[in-house]
Enzyme design. Structure first.
Site, PDB file in Angstrom:
ATOM      1  N   ASP A 115       0.911  -1.033  -0.045  1.00 61.16           N
ATOM      2  CA  ASP A 115      -0.057   0.100   0.028  1.00 61.16           C
ATOM      3  C   ASP A 115       0.981   1.141   0.081  1.00 61.16           C
ATOM      4  OD1 ASP A 115      -2.601  -1.336   0.018  1.00 61.16           O
ATOM      5  OD2 ASP A 115      -2.482  -1.529   2.306  1.00 61.16           O
ATOM      6  N   ASP A 133      -6.790  -1.506  -4.671  1.00 62.85           N
ATOM      7  CA  ASP A 133      -8.070  -1.252  -3.923  1.00 62.85           C
ATOM      8  C   ASP A 133      -8.919  -0.166  -4.430  1.00 62.85           C
ATOM      9  OD1 ASP A 133      -6.818  -2.903  -1.738  1.00 62.85           O
ATOM     10  OD2 ASP A 133      -5.968  -1.110  -0.920  1.00 62.85           O
TER      11      ASP A 133
END
Length: 159
Positions: A115, A133
């Site tokens: 991330d 995402d």
């Protein structure tokens, strides 16, 4: 509607290229301020959304891999059965499939998801996320719109 899988492929490629760049360019927790409310910062998530089960001891890696494989396969089958008038559902599924596979690659390859996108306001930070995402979120929004307004979402497809 399987012809829309090109969207999934583009999502996977962009997601993996961005993660590769982050891994090559940043140290863990290194922060690059892009805007006063947005940073790039490399973090890893061994759990699911919002770090759910991230401290479960390691078994969650293969649990989430299995879920990712099964859900992706089900969505590809679903996509293949859609009619041309169900285009919004098809686009939504294509984005979700691409995002799910992008994160699935991370789990298999690294054992955790990369991330790096981080929004914040003053000292309040939204959990970091990635392009996969974002694609999943966009896909779910399209599916919700189609579910809430099916007639309007798919009008003009036969014209």
């Amino acid at each position: 509607m399987l012809r829309l899988l090109w969207i999934s492929v583009v999502v996977v490629v962009l997601d993996q290229l961005s993660k590769f760049w982050m891994l090559a360019s940043f140290e863990e927790y290194e922060v690059l301020t892009v805007w006063p409310v947005f940073n790039l910062t490399l973090v890893f998530n061994t759990g699911a959304a919002f770090s759910f089960l991230s401290d479960a001891g390691g078994w969650q890696r293969w649990f989430f891999v299995a879920i990712g494989v099964v859900v992706s396969a089900v969505m590809v089958v679903w996509l293949g059965k859609l009619q041309p008038r169900e285009r919004l559902t098809a686009y939504g599924l294509a984005f979700v499939i691409g995002g799910a596979i992008g994160n699935l690659i991370d789990r298999v390859w690294l054992g955790k998801v990369v991330d790096f996108l981080q929004w914040h306001w003053q000292d309040w930070y939204w959990p970091s996320f990635n392009l996969a995402d974002s694609a999943i979120t966009l896909g779910v929004v399209l599916l919700l719109i189609d579910g809430l307004f099916p007639a309007r979402a798919n009008e003009d497809v036969d014209s």
